[in-house]
Scaffold this active site. Structure first.
Site, short mmCIF file in Angstrom:
data_model
loop_
_atom_site.label_atom_id
_atom_site.label_comp_id
_atom_site.label_asym_id
_atom_site.label_seq_id
_atom_site.Cartn_x
_atom_site.Cartn_y
_atom_site.Cartn_z
N LYS A 173 0.88 -1.18 0.00
CA LYS A 173 0.00 0.00 0.00
C LYS A 173 0.92 1.23 0.00
O LYS A 173 0.77 2.15 0.82
CB LYS A 173 -0.91 -0.05 1.24
CG LYS A 173 -1.97 1.04 1.31
CD LYS A 173 -3.16 0.78 0.40
CE LYS A 173 -4.08 1.98 0.37
NZ LYS A 173 -5.20 1.85 -0.56
N ASP A 206 -5.70 -3.11 -2.04
CA ASP A 206 -7.16 -3.08 -2.26
C ASP A 206 -7.50 -3.60 -3.66
O ASP A 206 -8.39 -4.44 -3.83
CB ASP A 206 -7.76 -1.68 -2.01
CG ASP A 206 -6.83 -0.54 -2.35
OD1 ASP A 206 -5.63 -0.81 -2.60
OD2 ASP A 206 -7.26 0.62 -2.38
N ASP A 230 -1.98 -11.90 5.99
CA ASP A 230 -2.95 -12.60 6.84
C ASP A 230 -4.32 -12.59 6.16
O ASP A 230 -5.00 -13.62 6.03
CB ASP A 230 -3.01 -11.88 8.20
CG ASP A 230 -3.66 -12.72 9.28
OD1 ASP A 230 -4.04 -13.86 8.98
OD2 ASP A 230 -3.79 -12.23 10.41
#
Ligand code: NAD
Length: 338
Positions: A173, A206, A230
């Protein structure tokens, strides 16, 4: 050859599924002396300590452990024993393959990807606190290091090379977390240059989540930081039919710990409903790691055959017509005899 490894049955459904894995390994002809140790809630009951010294000593000595899931209280109580074990033994690699098995209802067929998650840094460092006495705000510190990035990235690229995988995708990100995720992305681009035969690309987390659902076939090996890994590995489990078939390995320079991706499933504990396949597939990863490849292949084939036949599968696989943990295990044992 015989081995001595550590076995942690764990909490909830842990004892039932680890018992199944031990039976299957033994039936495949691999002799292991299991040093059975406690951790998690069961260790608190026995030793008043979720991670007793004797468990740590056993893992340090045997170098390999098979572990059932451990319950971690949400928002209170002791910190995650899984995280503590990873830190204690420098288990910086979390390897989670996601593969479709015939017989399981999934959105897509023929998925075969592996997710490598950095296992020690960032938001799982456990550096967090309330910043005021009235507990109206809290802060967590996610530390990402160059060394941490380098070693997980190198592990993923080495894996791709060794297993003839074509492509590595680094997930980040870096558009928002310019320093932590930025460091990971910059390092990924540097390391990728050392592996000219492996294709490389990167994706923002995302978009990655959406792309994995829309077209999972574009991914082969995925490597990412702790929290994203995760979540993405559970997403990948969902793509291949849920947590019941998802194994994982935590690897460090010296020690490896094998487990299912799923948790202790307290809602079905003690009910003979748990699917033991994920931990059996984790045992397959374990056998493969120690060079017992023939047994590993035979066990995976036996699991695949039972699932494909669909007559003796657990409730998570077929809610309309299912058998229990013990019965599916017996079917896998019978399949191994064929
Ligand atoms: P969970 O994975 O235990 O359960 C989620 C859902 O999946 C439940 O409905 C459960 O019944 C089902 N499920 C899980 N494994 C299954 C199996 N083998 N067969 C059939 N159904 C299965 O997740 P959760 O409920 O969020 O967590 C329960 C506890 O497990 C928590 O304390 C959590 O911290 C812990 N946990 C431990 C590990 C680990 O030890 N590696 C991993 C994840 C969660």
């Amino acid at each position: 050859m015989s081995y001595e490894f550590t076995l942690i049955p764990g909490d909830g459904i842990g004892p039932d599924i680890t018992e199944a894995a031990v039976k299957v390994i033994e039936h495949a002809g691999i002799k292991i002396y299991w040093d059975v140790q406690s951790a998690g809630l069961s260790a608190i009951e026995k030793y008043k300590d979720p991670l007793p010294e004797s468990t740590l000593d056993s893992i340090a000595k045997n170098k390999i452990a098979l572990k059932g899931p451990l319950t971690t209280p949400v928002g209170k109580g002791f910190r995650s024993v899984n995280v503590a074990l990873r830190k204690e033994f420098d288990l910086y690699v979390n390897e989670r393959p996601a593969k479709t098995y015939k017989g399981i209802k999934t959105l897509y067929d023929h998925i075969d990807m592996v997710i490598f998650r950095e296992n020690l840094e960032e938001f799982y460092s456990g550096i967090e606190h309330y910043i005021d006495s009235s507990r109206s705000a809290a802060e967590t510190i996610g530390i990402v290091t160059k060394r941490g990035c380098e070693r997980i990235l190198r592990y993923a690229f080495d894996y791709a090379k060794k297993h003839d995988r074509k492509k590595v995708t680094a997930v980040h990100k870096a558009n928002i977390l310019k320093y932590t995720s930025g460091l990971f992305l910059d390092t990924a681009r540097e390391i990728a240059k050392e592996y000219p035969d492996v294709q490389f690309n990167d994706k923002i987390i995302d978009n990655m989540a959406m792309q994995m659902v829309l077209n999972p076939y574009q991914f082969d090996v995925i490597v990412t930081t702790n929290l994203f890994g995760d979540i993405l590995s559970d997403l990948a489990s969902g793509l291949v039919g849920g947590l019941g078939m998802a194994p994982g390995a935590n690897r460090g320079p010296e020690i490896s710990l094998f487990e299912a991706v799923h948790g202790s499933a307290p809602d079905i504990a003690g009910m003979n409903l748990a699917n033991p396949c994920a931990i059996i597939l984790a045992a397959v990863m374990m056998l493969d790691s120690i060079g017992e490849t023939d047994a590993a292949v035979r066990i995976e084939k036996a699991v695949a055959a039972v699932i494909a036949e669909g007559k003796n599968v657990t409730r998570d696989i077929n809610p309309d017509n299912y058998v229990g943990t013990k019965e599916i295990t017996n079917s896998i044992l019978r399949e191994l005899d064929k």
